[in-house]
Design a protein around this motif. Structure first.
Motif, PDB file in Angstrom:
ATOM      1  N   HIS A 120       0.867  -1.170   0.000  1.00  0.00           N
ATOM      2  CA  HIS A 120       0.000   0.000   0.000  1.00  0.00           C
ATOM      3  C   HIS A 120       0.912   1.231   0.000  1.00  0.00           C
ATOM      4  O   HIS A 120       1.725   1.407   0.909  1.00  0.00           O
ATOM      5  CB  HIS A 120      -0.899   0.021   1.235  1.00  0.00           C
ATOM      6  CG  HIS A 120      -1.903  -1.085   1.281  1.00  0.00           C
ATOM      7  ND1 HIS A 120      -1.648  -2.298   1.893  1.00  0.00           N
ATOM      8  CD2 HIS A 120      -3.161  -1.176   0.770  1.00  0.00           C
ATOM      9  CE1 HIS A 120      -2.703  -3.083   1.766  1.00  0.00           C
ATOM     10  NE2 HIS A 120      -3.637  -2.433   1.093  1.00  0.00           N
ATOM     11  N   VAL A 121       0.776   2.062  -1.007  1.00  0.00           N
ATOM     12  CA  VAL A 121       1.628   3.230  -1.155  1.00  0.00           C
ATOM     13  C   VAL A 121       0.783   4.488  -1.008  1.00  0.00           C
ATOM     14  O   VAL A 121      -0.220   4.658  -1.713  1.00  0.00           O
ATOM     15  CB  VAL A 121       2.357   3.226  -2.513  1.00  0.00           C
ATOM     16  CG1 VAL A 121       3.171   4.505  -2.689  1.00  0.00           C
ATOM     17  CG2 VAL A 121       3.277   2.008  -2.611  1.00  0.00           C
ATOM     18  N   SER A 122       1.171   5.352  -0.076  1.00  0.00           N
ATOM     19  CA  SER A 122       0.426   6.586   0.200  1.00  0.00           C
ATOM     20  C   SER A 122       1.213   7.788  -0.286  1.00  0.00           C
ATOM     21  O   SER A 122       2.403   7.926   0.013  1.00  0.00           O
ATOM     22  CB  SER A 122       0.148   6.720   1.703  1.00  0.00           C
ATOM     23  OG  SER A 122      -0.647   5.654   2.174  1.00  0.00           O
ATOM     24  N   VAL A 123       0.532   8.635  -1.038  1.00  0.00           N
ATOM     25  CA  VAL A 123       1.052   9.937  -1.446  1.00  0.00           C
ATOM     26  C   VAL A 123      -0.028  10.952  -1.097  1.00  0.00           C
ATOM     27  O   VAL A 123      -1.109  10.914  -1.673  1.00  0.00           O
ATOM     28  CB  VAL A 123       1.375   9.995  -2.952  1.00  0.00           C
ATOM     29  CG1 VAL A 123       1.959  11.352  -3.315  1.00  0.00           C
ATOM     30  CG2 VAL A 123       2.340   8.891  -3.345  1.00  0.00           C
ATOM     31  N   GLY A 124       0.263  11.834  -0.146  1.00  0.00           N
ATOM     32  CA  GLY A 124      -0.783  12.733   0.324  1.00  0.00           C
ATOM     33  C   GLY A 124      -1.905  11.944   0.961  1.00  0.00           C
ATOM     34  O   GLY A 124      -1.694  11.019   1.747  1.00  0.00           O
ATOM     35  N   HIS A 125      -3.137  12.285   0.613  1.00  0.00           N
ATOM     36  CA  HIS A 125      -4.296  11.592   1.170  1.00  0.00           C
ATOM     37  C   HIS A 125      -4.725  10.395   0.324  1.00  0.00           C
ATOM     38  O   HIS A 125      -5.755   9.782   0.606  1.00  0.00           O
ATOM     39  CB  HIS A 125      -5.473  12.569   1.287  1.00  0.00           C
ATOM     40  CG  HIS A 125      -5.275  13.642   2.319  1.00  0.00           C
ATOM     41  ND1 HIS A 125      -5.165  13.368   3.658  1.00  0.00           N
ATOM     42  CD2 HIS A 125      -5.150  14.979   2.200  1.00  0.00           C
ATOM     43  CE1 HIS A 125      -4.996  14.499   4.329  1.00  0.00           C
ATOM     44  NE2 HIS A 125      -4.986  15.493   3.470  1.00  0.00           N
ATOM     45  N   THR A 126      -3.947  10.077  -0.708  1.00  0.00           N
ATOM     46  CA  THR A 126      -4.295   8.973  -1.596  1.00  0.00           C
ATOM     47  C   THR A 126      -3.458   7.743  -1.259  1.00  0.00           C
ATOM     48  O   THR A 126      -2.241   7.841  -1.141  1.00  0.00           O
ATOM     49  CB  THR A 126      -4.065   9.359  -3.071  1.00  0.00           C
ATOM     50  OG1 THR A 126      -4.882  10.485  -3.385  1.00  0.00           O
ATOM     51  CG2 THR A 126      -4.417   8.214  -3.997  1.00  0.00           C
ATOM     52  N   THR A 127      -4.112   6.593  -1.124  1.00  0.00           N
ATOM     53  CA  THR A 127      -3.425   5.317  -0.901  1.00  0.00           C
ATOM     54  C   THR A 127      -3.878   4.333  -1.967  1.00  0.00           C
ATOM     55  O   THR A 127      -5.086   4.154  -2.175  1.00  0.00           O
ATOM     56  CB  THR A 127      -3.731   4.751   0.487  1.00  0.00           C
ATOM     57  OG1 THR A 127      -3.264   5.657   1.491  1.00  0.00           O
ATOM     58  CG2 THR A 127      -3.035   3.413   0.688  1.00  0.00           C
ATOM     59  N   VAL A 128      -2.917   3.732  -2.660  1.00  0.00           N
ATOM     60  CA  VAL A 128      -3.232   2.725  -3.677  1.00  0.00           C
ATOM     61  C   VAL A 128      -2.368   1.492  -3.434  1.00  0.00           C
ATOM     62  O   VAL A 128      -1.331   1.564  -2.775  1.00  0.00           O
ATOM     63  CB  VAL A 128      -2.972   3.241  -5.107  1.00  0.00           C
ATOM     64  CG1 VAL A 128      -3.835   4.441  -5.424  1.00  0.00           C
ATOM     65  CG2 VAL A 128      -1.502   3.560  -5.321  1.00  0.00           C
TER      66      VAL A 128
END
Length: 534
Positions: free
Chosen positions: A336-344
């Motif tokens: 799970h990779v989070s950048v800002g408020h987005t996690t994909v």
């Protein structure tokens, strides 16, 4: 950190804003401490979410602030007041993604620890998140009033000593630890400020002292980047986007883009903690009002200057493994990779350290599993419509395994770093530009030597069906350190003819002396993947 300009016609103070993340284990008293410190509340503060009130715990990011006169060490700056915006992060294990979204906007951090319980699982995880996000931290040892008065001084010293042993293993060695009582008498997580709270003045003093004499760049450098954490409608006015300016500046009348929605909107008005302003700069927390935007389309995300933030499905990041993560971090794994408020969910390919760092390439390849070097990040399609990911250069990246046991004691955060560039993994030409290679080592044995010509016949390095063009011209070295060049194949059985310009000694009995070693690179994204280079 940022500066805030008052609204049109107003003559308000010039404010230097500092964002302070408040983190800690659930029920450690974070929100009670925030309530006791704060003098201004945003629309998202002190657990106003209905489920937060029902469950008695923080479920979302909360924002509030307090101000102090500009301290002596900042008098050279063009401001009148110093404002601390408190980012109250939830402490429950299941809400770690929300915490990660919050810490990406902070300048410093308060780690809240229940003195009666010490470090708990989520306290440790918050410490890891804080270590990724900032170098400035103070620890609030809360609920000191629950320790009998006659035992309190000794209990505080014991807790500080025990915690210091953990902090000494991190970059927060020597961190100040302030005993506080945010809400005397306890009583859960009530959010009303307690007039008889203790230790808060000392805590404030530590926060003030941590503000650097040269804060984040005062100039509005770069195009606007605005991290949105809440979105809601106001009847008769429009839709309000609340968040933090990560880069650049925004003013009333500007056009901003919502890249995730591919929409552009004009800024109608702005407020900072219910005070109208005409401009906000890097580090400021602000509410931006736009019109004709359905608030249900966006909860969290990014706004920017038009055309500056592209959508993407792959990126390269410079990353490091988090040392408290006990698992492996191999290539081709999914995290799970989070950048800002987005996690994909993303599949990862790690590649090694660059040349010239005082280690051999073989060692670099071993080290990359620990230090990770650079990472190629590819988005994996999500089962819902939030797969329209967008990113900006330099954004904080955090990789984790969120599918593990949320109540376990192991750290779920695996690596962190910064995005370097975007890349489209479906385009071979872009992948080739990464110059990713694997080190290869082939070994052969000297069969005989022609001393007059400085040549040797080597066997066992390649199979007889190997194409001679792959290895012709490559450098080799003997077990004694003699340098040679592969000239050609010799015969039909896979043997090689190697020339040694400075000559070669007669082979001895030692197998290591007779060895001939070829070290080379194979670039994995080239069209001809069999080609070897040095």
């Amino acid at each position: 950190m940022g500066s805030q300009a008052p609204g049109k016609g107003a003559k308000g103070p010039r404010i230097l804003n500092v964002n302070v993340g408040v983190l800690g284990h659930v029920d450690s008293g974070k929100t009670s401490m925030v309530a006791a410190l704060s003098t201004k509340l945003s629309t998202a503060a002190l657990d106003k979410h209905p489920q937060s009130k029902e469950r008695g715990i923080t479920l979302d990011l909360g924002f509030s602030s307090f101000s102090v006169p500009l301290p002596a060490h900042l008098q050279h700056l063009p401001y009148d007041e110093l404002q601390f915006t408190l980012v109250d992060c939830p402490g429950h294990a299941s809400l770690i993604r929300t915490i990660i979204g919050g810490v990406q906007i902070i300048d410093m951090m308060v780690l809240v620890v229940d003195i009666t319980k010490g470090l708990q699982t989520q306290t440790a995880e918050c410490l890891v998140v804080g270590e990724v996000a900032t170098s400035n931290m103070v620890v609030a040892l809360n609920k000191c009033d629950l320790v009998p008065a006659e035992e309190r001084p000794k209990a505080i010293r014991k807790a500080q000593k025990r915690l210091a042993q953990t902090f000494n293993l991190t970059k927060f060695a020597g961190v100040p630890m302030v005993p506080i009582t945010a809400k005397p008498g306890g009583g859960g997580t009530g959010t009303s400020a307690a007039p008889d709270a203790e230790g808060l003045e000392e805590l404030q003093a530590h926060l003030v002292a941590m503000v650097p004499t040269q804060p984040r760049a005062l100039a509005a450098a770069g195009p606007l980047l605005f991290s949105i954490d809440h979105c809601f409608p106001i009847k008769g006015q429009g839709t309000v986007l609340t968040g933090t300016v990560l880069q650049g500046a925004v003013a009333v009348g500007d056009t901003i883009e919502l890249p995730g929605l591919k929409l552009s909107k004009q800024v109608k008005s702005m407020q900072v903690f219910k005070r109208p302003v005409t401009k906000a700069s890097q580090g400021d927390r602000v509410g931006i009002c736009v019109t004709q935007l359905d608030p249900s389309l966006i909860e969290r995300g990014l706004a920017c200057a038009p055309g500056t933030v592209p959508t993407f499905n792959g990126a390269v990041a410079a990353v490091e493994k988090i040392r408290f993560y006990a698992g492996q971090v191999p290539s081709k794994a999914k995290f799970h990779v989070s950048v800002g408020h987005t996690t994909v969910m993303a599949s990862l390919t790690f590649f090694g350290l660059p040349d010239g760092q005082g280690v051999s390439q073989e060692a670099a390849l071993v080290q990359m599993i620990e230090n990770l070097g650079r990472m190629a990040l590819t988005g994996v399609p999500m089962p819902f419509d939030k797969s329209r990911d967008y990113v900006y250069q330099g954004a904080l990246v955090i990789g984790a395994k969120f599918d593990g046991d949320i109540h376990g004691e192991s750290c779920r955060l695996a690596f962190y770093g910064r995005l370097v560039t975007l890349i489209n993994p479906s385009k071979p030409a872009e992948l080739q530009q990464l110059r990713v290679y694997k080190m290869k080592e082939k070994r052969g044995v000297i069969e005989r030597i022609n001393e007059d010509q400085g040549n040797a016949i080597v066997r066992g390095m390649f199979k007889k069906e190997t194409d001679p063009a792959i290895y012709t011209g490559l450098r080799v070295v003997t077990g004694r350190g003699e340098d040679g060049v592969i000239e050609s194949s010799f015969g039909k059985s896979g043997k090689l003819k190697v020339h040694f310009a400075k000559g070669i000694q007669q082979a001895g009995r030692s197998s290591s002396d007779n060895a001939v070693i070829l070290r080379c690179k194979r670039y994995i994204n080239e069209h001809d993947r069999k080609r070897l280079r040095q």
